[in-house]
Scaffold this active site. Structure first.
Site, PDB file in Angstrom:
ATOM      1  N   HIS A  48       0.820  -1.212   0.000  1.00 55.33           N
ATOM      2  CA  HIS A  48       0.000   0.000   0.000  1.00 55.33           C
ATOM      3  C   HIS A  48       0.852   1.258   0.000  1.00 55.33           C
ATOM      4  O   HIS A  48       0.470   2.278  -0.564  1.00 55.33           O
ATOM      5  CB  HIS A  48      -0.981  -0.019   1.172  1.00 55.33           C
ATOM      6  CG  HIS A  48      -2.128  -0.935   0.907  1.00 55.33           C
ATOM      7  ND1 HIS A  48      -2.146  -2.225   1.362  1.00 55.33           N
ATOM      8  CD2 HIS A  48      -3.244  -0.772   0.163  1.00 55.33           C
ATOM      9  CE1 HIS A  48      -3.252  -2.806   0.934  1.00 55.33           C
ATOM     10  NE2 HIS A  48      -3.938  -1.956   0.209  1.00 55.33           N
ATOM     11  N   GLU A  53     -11.025 -10.487  -4.971  1.00 57.79           N
ATOM     12  CA  GLU A  53      -9.559 -10.418  -4.839  1.00 57.79           C
ATOM     13  C   GLU A  53      -8.990 -11.701  -4.258  1.00 57.79           C
ATOM     14  O   GLU A  53      -7.793 -11.837  -4.067  1.00 57.79           O
ATOM     15  CB  GLU A  53      -9.119  -9.201  -4.003  1.00 57.79           C
ATOM     16  CG  GLU A  53     -10.172  -8.597  -3.149  1.00 57.79           C
ATOM     17  CD  GLU A  53      -9.790  -7.322  -2.432  1.00 57.79           C
ATOM     18  OE1 GLU A  53      -8.767  -6.696  -2.750  1.00 57.79           O
ATOM     19  OE2 GLU A  53     -10.540  -6.950  -1.514  1.00 57.79           O
ATOM     20  N   ASN A  91      -4.705  -6.313  -7.138  1.00 56.39           N
ATOM     21  CA  ASN A  91      -3.477  -6.285  -6.321  1.00 56.39           C
ATOM     22  C   ASN A  91      -3.429  -7.512  -5.412  1.00 56.39           C
ATOM     23  O   ASN A  91      -2.414  -8.184  -5.312  1.00 56.39           O
ATOM     24  CB  ASN A  91      -3.412  -5.025  -5.455  1.00 56.39           C
ATOM     25  CG  ASN A  91      -3.509  -3.759  -6.271  1.00 56.39           C
ATOM     26  OD1 ASN A  91      -3.165  -3.766  -7.448  1.00 56.39           O
ATOM     27  ND2 ASN A  91      -3.989  -2.685  -5.671  1.00 56.39           N
ATOM     28  N   CYS A 121     -10.203  -2.366 -10.174  1.00 50.64           N
ATOM     29  CA  CYS A 121      -9.636  -1.196  -9.492  1.00 50.64           C
ATOM     30  C   CYS A 121      -8.221  -1.448  -8.976  1.00 50.64           C
ATOM     31  O   CYS A 121      -7.665  -0.623  -8.263  1.00 50.64           O
ATOM     32  CB  CYS A 121     -10.539  -0.742  -8.348  1.00 50.64           C
ATOM     33  SG  CYS A 121     -10.739  -1.989  -7.070  1.00 50.64           S
TER      34      CYS A 121
HETATM   35  C1  PEP Z   1      -6.704  -4.688  -4.705  1.00 49.37           C
HETATM   36  O1  PEP Z   1      -6.396  -5.591  -3.918  1.00 49.37           O
HETATM   37  O2  PEP Z   1      -6.510  -4.742  -5.925  1.00 49.37           O
HETATM   38  C2  PEP Z   1      -7.315  -3.448  -4.207  1.00 49.37           C
HETATM   39  C3  PEP Z   1      -7.786  -2.554  -5.025  1.00 49.37           C
HETATM   40  O3  PEP Z   1      -7.321  -3.248  -2.874  1.00 49.37           O
HETATM   41  P1  PEP Z   1      -6.005  -2.862  -2.037  1.00 49.37           P
HETATM   42  O4  PEP Z   1      -4.890  -2.535  -2.983  1.00 49.37           O
HETATM   43  O5  PEP Z   1      -6.359  -1.709  -1.191  1.00 49.37           O
HETATM   44  O6  PEP Z   1      -5.742  -4.101  -1.244  1.00 49.37           O
HETATM   45 MG    MG Z   2      -7.158  -5.599  -1.875  1.00 48.79          MG
END
Ligand code: PEP
Ligand code: MG
Length: 552
Positions: free
Chosen positions: A212, A438, A461, A509
Site C-alpha cells: 500500500h 480479490e 493487487n 480497481c
Molecule cells: C486490490 O487488492 O486490488 C485493491 C484494489 O485493494 P487494495 O490494494 O487496497 O488491497
Molecule cells: Mg485488496
C-alpha cells in the site's frame, strides 16, 4: 546489492550507484533524511473514553519503567566509556523520570481531561519545558532541552517504536521536507505520517511494488526505490542522492552533471498533467485513499470514485473514527462528486494496514489472517457504525458499498445481512451493495456471489498475490508479482462472463488497470470500467481512445 553488513558510514564524496527495485516511477535529487521513527513520527493525540483511563495509566507506567531501565543502562555505558561526570546528565534524567510529582500530574491529565497517554505526557512535559526556558538563567535554559529529550523518550516507549535508524545530524533534519526519505520499510501509516506532499523521494530496505505504501507513492507521483538492504547503516543524513524510480537505481554523491540532468528532467515534468475528457469505450473512475484525494479526482473529470479506501481515513488520523466522523467524510465525498457514483470499500483493515486502536494478536501470516471481510465479521460494532454512516451519506449522493476480501457467498451474505440490519428503519438512498473479487476462491464462485451482489469490483493487487502465492509486500519476490499471465486473463474473462450473465456491472480497481500495456487485454476480457489513481486518468483515456481508433 552487497551492502548488508556494511555498518561503516560513508563519509567520502565519491559518486557511486546502488541497484534496487522500482516502486514508483520518476526521478528526484535531494539530500537524504534517514528516517528515525522516534524522531519523526508524530504521536497521536486524542480524547479517550472514561472506561480507558486505567488502561492509559498503565501504558504510562510501563513507558516510564522502560525509559528508566533504558536510561540506567545508557548511564552505565557512558560512565564506563567516558567517565562518571559525563554520565551525570543521565542521573539528572533519571531523577526526573522517577519524580512522583511528574507522574501524578500526567495521571491527573488522563483522569480529568481524558487525554490519551501521548497527549498527557506531551502536555505536562511541554509545560515544564516552557517554564524552564522562560527562567532568566542560561544553565536552566539549556536544561529545557533535556526535558524535551525525556519527553521524546517516553513517547517512543509509548509508541513501542524501536527503530534502528539514527538521525544523528539534526542540523539537517526537517522531518523529510524536500528530502529523500531512507527507511527500513514504508508502512501506510508512515507514508501518510510524513506529510508526503513535501517528500522528494523514498528509498527503502524492503517493501514490494504491490504494498500500500508503494501504491500511495505512485498515487502521489513520488519516485521510490526499494530492496537496498542495509542502506541506512552506511549513509548519513544530509548526503545528496539521486533516486531513479524508472531504473530502480540510487546514485549517492552524484556529480554536478548528473544533478543538472535530473533538474532538467524535473523542470520538464513540472508541466501540469492535463485533463482528458471521458472517452466512449472505457469508463475511467478514480481510486482515492482519503478525502483529500477527491479534489484531484474531480479535476481529472473522473466518472466517479471506483474505490474509496475508507480505512486510510482511520490510518491518517491514527485512531478509530466515530460514526459521526465517518458520516461527515462520506457526505463530503458524495457531494463533491455530485451525482457520480462513489464506491465505498468497507474497512479493509488488517495485514499491512493495522487498525489504530484495535487489539491485534500477533499474526505469523497477517495477509492470511484477520483482515478485510473477516475482520469486519469479527468487529460488528465497526461494521455497524460504518453501515450507518454510509446509509446517512446515501441521502446526499450516489453511494455504492463494497465488501473487501470476500471469500464466498456465505460470508458475503452474512455481511450484507448485517449491513441492512444496521440501517433498518433509517432513511437512506438507493444503495448498491457489491463484492470485491480479490481472493481466487471468490472468483471461482462468481456466479453464485453475483446472484446476491449488485456489482463486482476486481481487486487485482490482492488477486495476483493470492493466485500466485506471491507476497505483494516482499520486494525480494517482486519479479514474480506481476499480472501478465494467461491464467489471470482467463480468470478475468470468466468473471466478466459471469457478470454479464447476471447483468451486473463489473470493473477493475487494482493497479494493473493503470498499466497501459494491459488496457487492451482488460477490454478484450469484457471489462470496460476501470478505476485508477487520479493522476493516471488522462493516460488511460488517451490509450483507450487509441484502442478505439485501431478497431475502427
Ligand atoms: C486490490 O487488492 O486490488 C485493491 C484494489 O485493494 P487494495 O490494494 O487496497 O488491497
Ligand atoms: Mg485488496
Amino acid at each position: 546489492m552487497p551492502v548488508q553488513n556494511n555498518k561503516k558510514k560513508i563519509m567520502s564524496k565519491r559518486e557511486f550507484s546502488l541497484k534496487g527495485h522500482s516502486l514508483s516511477k520518476g526521478v528526484a535529487v535531494a539530500r537524504i533524511c534517514l528516517f528515525n521513527d522516534t524522531v519523526h513520527r508524530e504521536p497521536s493525540y486524542y480524547k479517550i473514553n472514561v472506561d480507558n483511563i486505567d488502561k492509559e495509566k498503565k501504558r504510562i507506567e510501563r513507558a516510564f519503567n522502560e525509559a528508566i531501565e533504558k536510561t540506567t543502562s545508557i548511564k552505565k555505558e557512558t560512565a564506563q566509556k567516558l567517565g562518571k561526570s559525563e554520565a551525570g546528565i543521565f542521573e539528572a534524567h533519571l531523577m526526573i523520570l522517577k519524580d512522583r510529582s511528574v507522574r501524578r500530574k500526567i495521571d491527573t491529565a488522563v483522569e480529568q481531561k481524558h487525554l490519551n497517554a501521548e497527549a498527557a505526557v506531551s502536555e505536562i512535559f511541554e509545560d515544564y519545558e516552557k517554564r524552564i526556558a522562560s527562567i532568566d538563567d542560561e544553565y536552566l535554559k539549556q536544561r529545557s532541552s533535556d526535558i524535551a529529550e525525556i519527553k521524546s523518550r517516553i513517547l517512543s516507549h509509548l509508541g513501542k517504536t524501536d527503530s534502528a535508524f539514527n538521525c544523528k545530524d539534526q542540523t539537517y533534519c526537517v522531518r523529510g521536507k524536500n528530502r529523500i526519505i531512507v527507511a527500513e520499510e514504508l508502512t501506510p501509516h508512515l507514508t501518510m505520517d510524513m506529510n508526503t506532499a513535501n517528500v522528494a523521494g523514498f528509498i527503502t530496505e524492503k517493501g514490494g511494488p504491490g504494498s500500500h505504501a508503494a501504491i500511495l507513492a505512485r498515487a502521489l507521483g513520488i519516485p521510490a526505490v526499494s530492496g537496498l538492504q542495509g542502506i541506512h547503516s552506511f549513509l548519513n543524513c544530509g548526503m545528496e542522492v539521486i533516486v531513479d524510480g524508472d531504473s530502480g537505481k540510487v546514485l549517492v554523491n552524484p556529480s554536478e552533471e548528473a544533478v543538472s540532468k535530473v533538474k532538467e528532467i524535473k523542470a520538464k515534468g513540472l508541466i501540469k498533467i492535463s485533463k482528458v475528457s471521458p472517452v466512449k469505450n472505457v469508463k475511467v473512475l478514480a481510486n482515492v485513499n482519503t478525502s483529500s484525494d477527491i479534489a484531484e479526482a474531480v479535476e481529472m473529470d473522473a466518472e466517479g470514485i471506483g474505490l474509496y479506501r475508507t480505512e486510510f481515513e482511520f490510518i491518517r488520523e491514527g485512531k478509530m473514527l466515530s460514526e459521526e466522523e465517518q458520516y461527515e467524510l462520506y457526505v463530503k465525498a458524495v457531494k463533491e462528486m455530485k451525482d457520480k457514483p462513489v464506491y465505498f470499500r468497507m474497512l479493509d483493515l488488517g495485514s499491512d494496514k493495522p487498525a489504530p486502536g484495535l487489539k491485534y494478536m500477533r499474526e505469523e501470516n497477517p495477509a492470511l489472517g484477520l483482515r478485510g471481510a473477516r475482520l469486519l465479521e469479527a468487529n460488528e460494532d465497526l461494521l455497524e457504525a460504518q453501515s450507518r454512516a454510509l446509509s446517512g451519506a446515501s441521502l446526499y449522493g450516489n453511494v455504492n458499498v463494497m465488501v473487501p476480501m470476500v471469500i464466498d457467498t456465505k460470508q458475503f451474505l452474512n455481511i450484507k445481512k448485517k449491513f441492512y440490519k444496521a440501517i433498518e428503519g433509517r432513511k437512506s438512498g438507493d444503495i448498491k451493495f457489491g463484492a470485491m473479487f480479490e481472493v481466487p476462491a471468490a472468483c471461482l464462485q462468481a456466479d453464485n456471489i453475483l446472484k446476491e451482489a449488485d456489482f463486482a469490483s476486481i481487486g487485482s493487487n490482492d488477486l495476483v498475490q493470492y493466485l500466485f502465492a506471491v507476497d505483494r509486500n516482499n520486494d525480494s519476490v517482486s519479479y514474480d508479482y506481476h499480472p501478465d499471465r494467461e491464467v489471470l486473463w482467463t480468470l478475468l474473462k470468466n468473471m466478466a462472463d459471469a457478470a454479464h450473465r447476471h447483468k451486473r456491472p463489473i470493473s477493475i480497481c487494482g493497479e494493473m488497470a493503470a498499466e497501459i500495456e494491459f488496457l487492451k487485454k482488460i477490454l478484450d476480457a469484457g471489462i470496460n470500467t476501470v478505476s485508477v489513481s487520479p493522476r493516471f486518468i488522462p493516460e488511460v483515456r488517451k490509450n483507450a481512445s487509441g484502442q478505439l481508433k485501431k478497431k475502427e
